[in-house]
Scaffold this motif. Structure first.
Motif, PDB file in Angstrom:
ATOM      1  N   LEU A  44       1.219 -24.674  -1.640  1.00 23.13           N
ATOM      2  CA  LEU A  44       1.893 -23.862  -2.664  1.00 23.13           C
ATOM      3  C   LEU A  44       3.374 -23.444  -2.252  1.00 23.13           C
ATOM      4  N   VAL A  45       4.252 -23.648  -3.245  1.00 22.16           N
ATOM      5  CA  VAL A  45       5.657 -22.968  -2.914  1.00 22.16           C
ATOM      6  C   VAL A  45       5.901 -21.807  -3.571  1.00 22.16           C
ATOM      7  N   ALA A  46       5.313 -21.599  -4.827  1.00 19.51           N
ATOM      8  CA  ALA A  46       5.310 -20.384  -5.597  1.00 19.51           C
ATOM      9  C   ALA A  46       4.652 -20.673  -6.763  1.00 19.51           C
ATOM     10  N   ASN A  47       3.701 -19.405  -7.233  1.00 24.39           N
ATOM     11  CA  ASN A  47       3.390 -19.239  -8.688  1.00 24.39           C
ATOM     12  C   ASN A  47       4.260 -18.922  -9.526  1.00 24.39           C
ATOM     13  N   LEU A  48       4.352 -19.790 -10.585  1.00 24.41           N
ATOM     14  CA  LEU A  48       5.517 -19.298 -11.498  1.00 24.41           C
ATOM     15  C   LEU A  48       4.873 -18.566 -12.718  1.00 24.41           C
ATOM     16  N   THR A  49       5.761 -17.643 -13.305  1.00 21.58           N
ATOM     17  CA  THR A  49       5.410 -17.029 -14.539  1.00 21.58           C
ATOM     18  C   THR A  49       6.005 -17.889 -15.690  1.00 21.58           C
ATOM     19  N   VAL A  50       4.912 -18.025 -16.624  1.00 18.48           N
ATOM     20  CA  VAL A  50       5.296 -18.778 -18.117  1.00 18.48           C
ATOM     21  C   VAL A  50       5.085 -18.116 -19.006  1.00 18.48           C
ATOM     22  N   GLN A  51       6.223 -17.718 -19.967  1.00 19.91           N
ATOM     23  CA  GLN A  51       5.823 -16.954 -21.106  1.00 19.91           C
ATOM     24  C   GLN A  51       6.603 -17.880 -22.368  1.00 19.91           C
ATOM     25  N   PRO A  52       5.672 -17.691 -23.480  1.00 19.24           N
ATOM     26  CA  PRO A  52       6.341 -18.114 -24.887  1.00 19.24           C
ATOM     27  C   PRO A  52       7.596 -17.436 -25.089  1.00 19.24           C
ATOM     28  N   VAL A  53       8.444 -18.112 -25.489  1.00 20.52           N
ATOM     29  CA  VAL A  53       9.667 -17.611 -26.139  1.00 20.52           C
ATOM     30  C   VAL A  53       9.666 -16.960 -27.547  1.00 20.52           C
ATOM     31  N   ALA A  54       9.954 -15.781 -27.793  1.00 23.44           N
ATOM     32  CA  ALA A  54       9.600 -14.987 -29.156  1.00 23.44           C
ATOM     33  C   ALA A  54      10.580 -15.621 -29.825  1.00 23.44           C
ATOM     34  N   GLY A  55       9.979 -16.072 -31.227  1.00 22.55           N
ATOM     35  CA  GLY A  55      10.527 -16.626 -32.357  1.00 22.55           C
ATOM     36  C   GLY A  55      10.692 -17.911 -32.311  1.00 22.55           C
ATOM     37  N   ARG A  56      10.507 -18.765 -31.278  1.00 24.03           N
ATOM     38  CA  ARG A  56      10.662 -20.136 -30.794  1.00 24.03           C
ATOM     39  C   ARG A  56       9.475 -21.160 -30.646  1.00 24.03           C
ATOM     40  N   VAL A  57       9.061 -21.513 -31.795  1.00 28.67           N
ATOM     41  CA  VAL A  57       7.911 -22.280 -31.680  1.00 28.67           C
ATOM     42  C   VAL A  57       7.982 -23.313 -30.496  1.00 28.67           C
ATOM     43  N   GLY A  58       6.900 -23.500 -29.725  1.00 31.10           N
ATOM     44  CA  GLY A  58       6.829 -24.471 -28.725  1.00 31.10           C
ATOM     45  C   GLY A  58       7.799 -24.083 -27.709  1.00 31.10           C
ATOM     46  N   VAL A  59       8.478 -23.139 -27.663  1.00 35.14           N
ATOM     47  CA  VAL A  59       9.345 -23.049 -26.419  1.00 35.14           C
ATOM     48  C   VAL A  59       8.976 -21.922 -25.359  1.00 35.14           C
ATOM     49  N   VAL A  60       8.672 -22.505 -24.095  1.00 38.57           N
ATOM     50  CA  VAL A  60       8.206 -21.590 -23.003  1.00 38.57           C
ATOM     51  C   VAL A  60       9.217 -21.468 -21.997  1.00 38.57           C
ATOM     52  N   GLN A  61       9.302 -20.298 -21.241  1.00 39.07           N
ATOM     53  CA  GLN A  61      10.227 -20.066 -19.965  1.00 39.07           C
ATOM     54  C   GLN A  61       9.673 -19.841 -19.014  1.00 39.07           C
ATOM     55  N   PHE A  62       9.970 -20.643 -17.960  1.00 44.51           N
ATOM     56  CA  PHE A  62       9.309 -20.579 -16.703  1.00 44.51           C
ATOM     57  C   PHE A  62      10.083 -19.826 -15.887  1.00 44.51           C
ATOM     58  N   SER A  63       9.682 -18.919 -14.897  1.00 46.87           N
ATOM     59  CA  SER A  63      10.531 -18.005 -14.011  1.00 46.87           C
ATOM     60  C   SER A  63       9.704 -17.635 -12.809  1.00 46.87           C
ATOM     61  N   CYS A  64      10.400 -17.337 -11.718  1.00 53.01           N
ATOM     62  CA  CYS A  64       9.659 -17.196 -10.270  1.00 53.01           C
ATOM     63  C   CYS A  64      10.020 -15.491  -9.968  1.00 53.01           C
ATOM     64  N   PRO A  65       9.101 -14.769 -10.114  1.00 53.57           N
ATOM     65  CA  PRO A  65       9.343 -13.231 -10.009  1.00 53.57           C
ATOM     66  C   PRO A  65       9.461 -12.893  -8.676  1.00 53.57           C
ATOM     67  N   THR A  66       9.397 -13.901  -7.406  1.00 53.94           N
ATOM     68  CA  THR A  66       9.470 -13.697  -6.035  1.00 53.94           C
ATOM     69  C   THR A  66      11.020 -14.156  -5.698  1.00 53.94           C
ATOM     70  N   GLY A  67      11.978 -14.817  -6.446  1.00 56.13           N
ATOM     71  CA  GLY A  67      12.871 -15.454  -6.240  1.00 56.13           C
ATOM     72  C   GLY A  67      12.751 -16.584  -5.388  1.00 56.13           C
ATOM     73  N   THR A  68      14.002 -17.354  -5.081  1.00 58.73           N
ATOM     74  CA  THR A  68      14.028 -18.569  -4.506  1.00 58.73           C
ATOM     75  C   THR A  68      14.664 -18.470  -2.978  1.00 58.73           C
ATOM     76  N   SER A  69      14.807 -17.502  -2.630  1.00 60.58           N
ATOM     77  CA  SER A  69      15.682 -17.311  -1.189  1.00 60.58           C
ATOM     78  C   SER A  69      14.703 -18.113   0.016  1.00 60.58           C
ATOM     79  N   SER A  70      13.441 -17.808   0.006  1.00 57.54           N
ATOM     80  CA  SER A  70      12.435 -18.345   0.775  1.00 57.54           C
ATOM     81  C   SER A  70      12.005 -19.743   0.494  1.00 57.54           C
ATOM     82  N   TRP A  71      12.374 -20.420  -0.442  1.00 56.05           N
ATOM     83  CA  TRP A  71      12.126 -21.804  -0.641  1.00 56.05           C
ATOM     84  C   TRP A  71      13.014 -22.818   0.383  1.00 56.05           C
ATOM     85  N   THR A  72      12.465 -23.791   0.840  1.00 54.75           N
ATOM     86  CA  THR A  72      13.234 -24.595   1.616  1.00 54.75           C
ATOM     87  C   THR A  72      13.768 -25.734   0.866  1.00 54.75           C
TER      88      THR A  72
END
Length: 114
Positions: A44-72
């Motif tokens: 495991l590198v990161a648990n990502l947050t996934v949220q539907p985008v309001a008003g956009r059917v079928g569109v989701v947004q992936f993000s990483c709340p902890t940031g990417t600085s520690s990713w190799t």
């Protein structure tokens, strides 16, 4: 989804359209959406947050709340797990995230290097 390139230390935000077999965007009310980023060994590198985008059917947004600085730097695997309100579980195709080193460094890092 095929994949994309991200520079180490930058904000991870990715939007995707979820479609059914006929190519029609899928409405996702009441679904639980989860995603993880893993290396080629399955670590495991990161648990990502996934949220539907309001008003956009079928569109989701992936993000990483902890940031990417520690990713190799490297090539990582990711997918989306959708759990429907009736308990049916579906997973997307695997897509790849390639992390490369940043060229431009914050000014404080440059000052420490001098």
């Amino acid at each position: 989804m095929s994949g994309f390139v991200l520079k180490q230390g930058t904000t991870f935000v990715l939007a995707a359209m979820i479609r059914d077999g006929a190519g029609v965007p899928v409405d996702l009310p009441g679904c639980t959406l989860t995603s993880q980023l893993r290396d080629v060994l399955g670590n495991l590198v990161a648990n990502l947050t996934v949220q539907p985008v309001a008003g956009r059917v079928g569109v989701v947004q992936f993000s990483c709340p902890t940031g990417t600085s520690s990713w190799t730097c490297g090539r990582f695997r990711c997918d989306l797990l959708i759990v429907w309100p009736d308990g049916i579980r579906q997973q997307s195709e695997t897509f790849f995230v390639t992390v490369i080193g940043a060229v431009t460094q914050p000014q404080e890092a440059q000052a420490n290097a001098d």
